[in-house]
Design a protein around this motif. Structure first.
Motif, PDB file in Angstrom:
ATOM      1  N   ALA A 272      -5.628   1.883 -10.629  1.00 45.63           N
ATOM      2  CA  ALA A 272      -3.838   3.031 -10.155  1.00 45.63           C
ATOM      3  C   ALA A 272      -4.535   4.374  -8.656  1.00 45.63           C
ATOM      4  O   ALA A 272      -4.127   3.989  -7.620  1.00 45.63           O
ATOM      5  CB  ALA A 272      -2.567   4.053 -10.598  1.00 45.63           C
ATOM      6  N   LEU A 273      -5.726   4.518  -9.145  1.00 45.08           N
ATOM      7  CA  LEU A 273      -6.038   5.723  -8.271  1.00 45.08           C
ATOM      8  C   LEU A 273      -6.099   5.071  -6.873  1.00 45.08           C
ATOM      9  O   LEU A 273      -6.158   4.819  -5.557  1.00 45.08           O
ATOM     10  CB  LEU A 273      -7.241   6.087  -8.170  1.00 45.08           C
ATOM     11  CG  LEU A 273      -7.008   7.123  -9.529  1.00 45.08           C
ATOM     12  CD1 LEU A 273      -7.848   7.858  -9.977  1.00 45.08           C
ATOM     13  CD2 LEU A 273      -5.818   8.240  -9.143  1.00 45.08           C
ATOM     14  N   LEU A 274      -6.988   3.689  -6.485  1.00 43.69           N
ATOM     15  CA  LEU A 274      -7.186   2.287  -5.827  1.00 43.69           C
ATOM     16  C   LEU A 274      -5.903   1.965  -5.161  1.00 43.69           C
ATOM     17  O   LEU A 274      -5.708   2.072  -4.035  1.00 43.69           O
ATOM     18  CB  LEU A 274      -7.874   1.184  -5.915  1.00 43.69           C
ATOM     19  CG  LEU A 274      -7.982   0.071  -5.609  1.00 43.69           C
ATOM     20  CD1 LEU A 274      -9.306   0.499  -4.003  1.00 43.69           C
ATOM     21  CD2 LEU A 274      -9.115  -1.186  -5.986  1.00 43.69           C
ATOM     22  N   GLY A 275      -4.574   2.079  -5.717  1.00 41.35           N
ATOM     23  CA  GLY A 275      -3.402   1.075  -5.648  1.00 41.35           C
ATOM     24  C   GLY A 275      -2.974   2.679  -4.442  1.00 41.35           C
ATOM     25  O   GLY A 275      -2.334   2.552  -3.571  1.00 41.35           O
ATOM     26  N   GLY A 276      -3.596   3.419  -4.452  1.00 43.30           N
ATOM     27  CA  GLY A 276      -2.532   4.777  -4.293  1.00 43.30           C
ATOM     28  C   GLY A 276      -3.657   5.274  -3.007  1.00 43.30           C
ATOM     29  O   GLY A 276      -2.958   5.199  -2.264  1.00 43.30           O
TER      30      GLY A 276
END
Length: 307
Positions: A272-276
């Motif tokens: 999710a952090l990478l997606g953000g």
């Protein structure tokens, strides 16, 4: 000489520093809204928040209201309806998703704008806009978190994604009426209309008046004052800050929201952090332009979509 001019070009103006500070404050408001959902229904909270902002602006701008025109009423009403839809759905979504996740998903409104321009204004997205849309879409897949090998969205994520359409519509409407209306009067009208629409939406959502609580009142009044201050400040700052530079600054909003959320105990998975991060990159890339001999004026967010 060249190195000296390079250093000078990296210096931030007073207006840009103000926008950076405003973006930090804006990122922090996601957590405040998320916490407020424990004390109130989403549409009542949005209505109370924007009613506070409208009353504050009415007090400070009261001497300018007599010159209000029909066009300003029309523009303010249309923008206000879009604001109510955007913030209402976004706040409703925060009942089931974290403030950090909401902030990253909300940032998708920037790459959505070129698609809506293509659909309604017949202005096809450029190469960089398409690249930004692609990066943002990949980021969305990661933030939403595929489960059991398939892509699945819960109700809060769907509501937040729908809110980006309303926020993008708000941006296009602001651009449509820019230069034809008085910013002070239109801002007041749009906040008042957004408040009224949010209160009306309590009915289909089955909301009742919440029990009085100090956290609810302080949250609504604080965010209302912040909304009024931020709105006026951004309109002032963007007179001298280019749309692209402003958008790059605004792209930090979900980052600050993630930082505040983490300090408050929220934890997002690595995917999710990478997606953000991809969504933030998509926001920045979608506003970049390939230099040509004749440049075409840009359309960029005139207003940061706070929660």
């Amino acid at each position: 000489m060249s190195s000296a001019s390079s250093r000078l070009s990296l210096r931030l103006t007073r207006q840009e520093l103000v926008l950076i500070f405003i973006t930090m404050v804006w990122g922090g408001t996601f957590l405040v809204v998320h916490r407020a959902m424990a004390h109130s229904g989403p549409f009542f909270f949005v209505g109370l928040r924007f009613a506070t902002a409208a009353l504050l602006l009415a007090f400070f701008f009261r001497r300018y209201l007599k010159q209000t025109t029909w066009l300003e009423c029309k523009a303010g009403a249309l923008i206000g309806v879009a604001i109510a839809g955007g913030y209402g759905l976004q706040t409703w979504g925060m009942q089931t998703i974290s403030s950090s996740q909401s902030a990253f998903l909300t940032a998708l409104y920037v790459p959505v704008v070129p698609l809506l321009q293509w659909l309604f204004l017949r202005r096809p997205p450029g190469l960089m806009a398409w690249l930004g849309i692609l990066l943002a879409f990949i980021g969305l897949l990661l933030v939403a978190g595929p489960q059991n090998g398939r892509f699945a969205l819960n109700a809060g994520e769907i509501a937040t994604l729908l809110s980006t359409l309303a926020i993008a519509a708000e941006i296009i409407l602001i651009s449509r009426f820019a230069g034809q209306v008085d910013v002070r009067r239109v801002t007041l009208i749009q906040l008042a209309v957004a408040s009224a629409c949010a209160f009306v939406l309590m009915i289909p959502n089955g909301e009742t008046l919440p029990t009085f609580s100090t956290p609810l009142v302080l949250s609504a009044l604080g965010l209302g004052a912040a909304s009024a201050l931020i709105q006026v400040t951004m309109n002032w700052a963007q007179r001298s800050v280019s749309p692209t530079r402003a958008t790059v600054i605004y792209a930090g909003e979900p980052v600050w929201a993630g930082v505040v959320g983490r300090l408050a105990g929220e934890r997002l998975p690595a995917a999710a952090l990478l997606g953000g991060a991809l969504i933030v990159c998509g926001v920045i890339v979608s506003e970049l332009r390939i230099r040509r001999k004749k440049t075409v004026p840009e359309l960029a967010p005139q207003e940061m979509q706070e929660p």
